[in-house]
Motif scaffolding. Structure first.
Motif, PDB file in Angstrom:
ATOM      1  N   MET A   1      51.991  45.568  32.064  1.00  0.00           N
ATOM      2  CA  MET A   1      50.936  45.483  31.082  1.00  0.00           C
ATOM      3  C   MET A   1      51.308  46.389  29.911  1.00  0.00           C
ATOM      4  O   MET A   1      51.555  47.568  30.080  1.00  0.00           O
ATOM      5  CB  MET A   1      49.622  45.932  31.732  1.00  0.00           C
ATOM      6  N   GLU A   5      47.214  45.643  26.027  1.00  0.00           N
ATOM      7  CA  GLU A   5      46.494  44.822  26.997  1.00  0.00           C
ATOM      8  C   GLU A   5      45.448  45.659  27.736  1.00  0.00           C
ATOM      9  O   GLU A   5      45.655  46.828  28.020  1.00  0.00           O
ATOM     10  CB  GLU A   5      47.472  44.226  27.998  1.00  0.00           C
ATOM     11  N   HIS A   6      44.335  45.027  28.045  1.00  0.00           N
ATOM     12  CA  HIS A   6      43.274  45.685  28.804  1.00  0.00           C
ATOM     13  C   HIS A   6      43.138  44.993  30.143  1.00  0.00           C
ATOM     14  O   HIS A   6      43.177  43.768  30.220  1.00  0.00           O
ATOM     15  CB  HIS A   6      41.931  45.609  28.063  1.00  0.00           C
ATOM     16  N   LYS A   7      42.946  45.773  31.148  1.00  0.00           N
ATOM     17  CA  LYS A   7      42.744  45.210  32.473  1.00  0.00           C
ATOM     18  C   LYS A   7      41.326  44.648  32.557  1.00  0.00           C
ATOM     19  O   LYS A   7      40.356  45.337  32.253  1.00  0.00           O
ATOM     20  CB  LYS A   7      42.949  46.273  33.540  1.00  0.00           C
ATOM     21  N   LEU A   8      41.218  43.396  32.963  1.00  0.00           N
ATOM     22  CA  LEU A   8      39.924  42.728  33.092  1.00  0.00           C
ATOM     23  C   LEU A   8      39.459  42.861  34.536  1.00  0.00           C
ATOM     24  O   LEU A   8      40.159  42.457  35.453  1.00  0.00           O
ATOM     25  CB  LEU A   8      40.053  41.261  32.701  1.00  0.00           C
ATOM     26  N   GLU A   9      38.294  43.476  34.719  1.00  0.00           N
ATOM     27  CA  GLU A   9      37.745  43.625  36.059  1.00  0.00           C
ATOM     28  C   GLU A   9      36.631  42.615  36.252  1.00  0.00           C
ATOM     29  O   GLU A   9      35.774  42.456  35.384  1.00  0.00           O
ATOM     30  CB  GLU A   9      37.208  45.040  36.256  1.00  0.00           C
TER      31      GLU A   9
END
Length: 99
Positions: A1, A5-9
């Protein structure tokens, strides 16, 4: 990543929404009595939402919005709320399932 980019939870949840039918009319007819009944009903609802693993997300006047862990929990909670409110006020005619 990469840094942009952002981690989608994600998580599953069910939403429980309730609103007093005819609240404005009830307030016009008997403000003190309506607020007293609403307070008692909210105590019942808050307890049952908690017992079914839910968390109240928002309240505004006569409405309640809660998150429950599953659709099954939300339905079981809604049924328990209807049964408890019917027992609390058995003389209310023509109670419909929208509180």
């Amino acid at each position: 990543m990469g840094p942009q980019e952002h981690k989608l939870e994600r998580r599953l949840a069910a939403i429980f929404a309730a609103d007093v039918a005819g609240y404005s009319r009830l307030m016009e007819q008997d403000e003190v009595g309506t607020l007293r009944a609403l307070t008692g009903h909210r105590e019942i609802m808050d307890r049952l939402i908690s017992e079914h693993g839910g968390k109240i997300a928002n309240t505004a006047g006569d409405s309640v919005l809660a998150e429950l862990p599953s659709a099954v929990d939300a339905v079981q909670c809604a049924v328990a709320v209807q049964e408890a409110l019917t027992q609390a006020d058995p003389d209310i005619p023509d109670r419909n399932p929208c509180w």
